[in-house]
Design a protein around this motif. Structure first.
Motif, short mmCIF file in Angstrom:
data_model
loop_
_atom_site.label_atom_id
_atom_site.label_comp_id
_atom_site.label_asym_id
_atom_site.label_seq_id
_atom_site.Cartn_x
_atom_site.Cartn_y
_atom_site.Cartn_z
N LYS A 16 -163.19 21.56 -7.94
CA LYS A 16 -164.41 21.87 -8.69
C LYS A 16 -165.27 22.89 -7.94
O LYS A 16 -165.86 23.79 -8.55
N VAL A 17 -165.34 22.78 -6.64
CA VAL A 17 -166.07 23.75 -5.82
C VAL A 17 -165.38 25.11 -5.90
O VAL A 17 -166.04 26.15 -5.99
N ALA A 18 -164.06 25.12 -5.90
CA ALA A 18 -163.30 26.37 -5.96
C ALA A 18 -163.58 27.14 -7.25
O ALA A 18 -163.54 28.38 -7.26
N ILE A 19 -163.87 26.43 -8.33
CA ILE A 19 -164.20 27.11 -9.59
C ILE A 19 -165.44 27.98 -9.40
O ILE A 19 -165.44 29.16 -9.75
N LEU A 20 -166.48 27.40 -8.84
CA LEU A 20 -167.72 28.16 -8.62
C LEU A 20 -167.52 29.28 -7.60
O LEU A 20 -168.01 30.39 -7.78
N GLN A 21 -166.79 28.97 -6.52
CA GLN A 21 -166.56 29.97 -5.48
C GLN A 21 -165.72 31.14 -5.99
O GLN A 21 -165.82 32.25 -5.48
N SER A 22 -164.92 30.90 -7.01
CA SER A 22 -164.08 31.96 -7.58
C SER A 22 -164.81 32.75 -8.66
O SER A 22 -164.23 33.64 -9.28
N GLY A 23 -166.07 32.41 -8.91
CA GLY A 23 -166.88 33.18 -9.83
C GLY A 23 -166.86 32.70 -11.27
O GLY A 23 -167.34 33.39 -12.17
N TYR A 24 -166.33 31.51 -11.51
CA TYR A 24 -166.31 30.96 -12.86
C TYR A 24 -167.52 30.03 -13.03
O TYR A 24 -167.64 29.05 -12.30
N PRO A 25 -168.40 30.34 -13.99
CA PRO A 25 -169.58 29.49 -14.15
C PRO A 25 -169.27 28.13 -14.77
O PRO A 25 -170.05 27.19 -14.62
N ASN A 26 -168.11 28.03 -15.44
CA ASN A 26 -167.76 26.76 -16.09
C ASN A 26 -166.26 26.73 -16.42
O ASN A 26 -165.55 27.72 -16.21
N GLN A 27 -165.81 25.60 -16.94
CA GLN A 27 -164.40 25.42 -17.30
C GLN A 27 -163.98 26.39 -18.40
O GLN A 27 -162.86 26.89 -18.41
N LYS A 48 -155.34 14.73 -14.20
CA LYS A 48 -154.29 14.35 -15.14
C LYS A 48 -153.16 15.36 -15.06
O LYS A 48 -153.34 16.49 -14.61
N SER A 49 -151.98 14.96 -15.50
CA SER A 49 -150.81 15.82 -15.42
C SER A 49 -150.93 17.05 -16.32
O SER A 49 -151.37 16.94 -17.46
N VAL A 50 -150.56 18.19 -15.75
CA VAL A 50 -150.46 19.43 -16.51
C VAL A 50 -149.12 20.08 -16.19
O VAL A 50 -148.52 19.82 -15.14
N ASP A 51 -148.67 20.93 -17.08
CA ASP A 51 -147.40 21.63 -16.89
C ASP A 51 -147.39 22.36 -15.54
O ASP A 51 -148.40 22.93 -15.12
N TYR A 52 -146.23 22.34 -14.91
CA TYR A 52 -146.05 22.93 -13.58
C TYR A 52 -146.55 24.38 -13.52
O TYR A 52 -147.31 24.75 -12.62
N ALA A 53 -146.13 25.21 -14.49
CA ALA A 53 -146.52 26.63 -14.49
C ALA A 53 -148.03 26.78 -14.65
O ALA A 53 -148.65 27.63 -14.01
N ASN A 54 -148.63 25.96 -15.49
CA ASN A 54 -150.08 26.01 -15.69
C ASN A 54 -150.82 25.57 -14.42
O ASN A 54 -151.85 26.15 -14.06
N PHE A 55 -150.29 24.56 -13.75
CA PHE A 55 -150.87 24.09 -12.50
C PHE A 55 -150.90 25.21 -11.47
O PHE A 55 -151.92 25.48 -10.83
N GLU A 56 -149.77 25.89 -11.34
CA GLU A 56 -149.68 27.00 -10.38
C GLU A 56 -150.63 28.13 -10.74
O GLU A 56 -151.27 28.72 -9.87
N GLU A 57 -150.72 28.45 -12.03
CA GLU A 57 -151.62 29.53 -12.48
C GLU A 57 -153.08 29.20 -12.17
O GLU A 57 -153.82 30.05 -11.68
N LEU A 58 -153.48 27.99 -12.46
CA LEU A 58 -154.86 27.59 -12.17
C LEU A 58 -155.14 27.65 -10.67
O LEU A 58 -156.20 28.13 -10.25
N CYS A 59 -154.20 27.19 -9.87
CA CYS A 59 -154.37 27.25 -8.41
C CYS A 59 -154.46 28.69 -7.92
O CYS A 59 -155.27 29.01 -7.05
N ARG A 60 -153.65 29.56 -8.50
CA ARG A 60 -153.67 30.98 -8.11
C ARG A 60 -155.03 31.59 -8.42
O ARG A 60 -155.63 32.26 -7.58
N LYS A 61 -155.56 31.31 -9.60
CA LYS A 61 -156.86 31.85 -10.00
C LYS A 61 -157.99 31.31 -9.13
O LYS A 61 -158.99 31.99 -8.91
N LEU A 62 -157.82 30.09 -8.63
CA LEU A 62 -158.86 29.46 -7.81
C LEU A 62 -158.62 29.61 -6.31
O LEU A 62 -159.33 29.02 -5.50
N ASN A 63 -157.60 30.38 -5.95
CA ASN A 63 -157.25 30.61 -4.55
C ASN A 63 -157.00 29.30 -3.80
O ASN A 63 -157.46 29.10 -2.68
#
Length: 99
Positions: A16-27, A48-63
């Motif tokens: 949740k902190v990474a979202i703000l640090q990455s410049g996203y004001p909200n979900q 909660k469980s999310v698709d593997y590719a989506n998980f990786e994409e979200l992590c990439r965007k949030l560093n």
């Protein structure tokens, strides 16, 4: 490799902190930028469980290193069987009564 992944409970605040640090004001902003549904982003942020590719994409965007924040089936398998816990409790109870 599992088909879906989820954020470990103890890492949710870090995400949740990474979202703000990455410049996203909200979900919703993160959802729009990744092209993923708001439901997927919400599931990711609540562990909660999310698709593997989506998980990786979200992590990439949030560093975030996805391997550091995920829980996998391997962790679940490594938990001791419930029967052992019950047996240990009974043994402790018996020892307590014998004194």
């Amino acid at each position: 490799m599992p088909r879906s992944l989820r954020v470990r409970h103890d890492c949710i605040d870090k995400v949740k902190v990474a979202i703000l640090q990455s410049g996203y004001p909200n979900q919703k902003a993160l959802s729009h930028d990744t092209g993923l549904s708001l439901t997927t982003v919400s599931k990711f942020l609540t562990g909660k469980s999310v698709d593997y590719a989506n998980f990786e994409e979200l992590c990439r965007k949030l560093n975030l290193n996805w391997q550091e924040i995920t829980t996998t089936a391997v962790e679940v398998i490594s938990t001791p069987p419930r029967i052992n816990v019950n047996t240990q409790k009974k043994t402790i109870y018996r020892l307590g009564n014998s004194n």
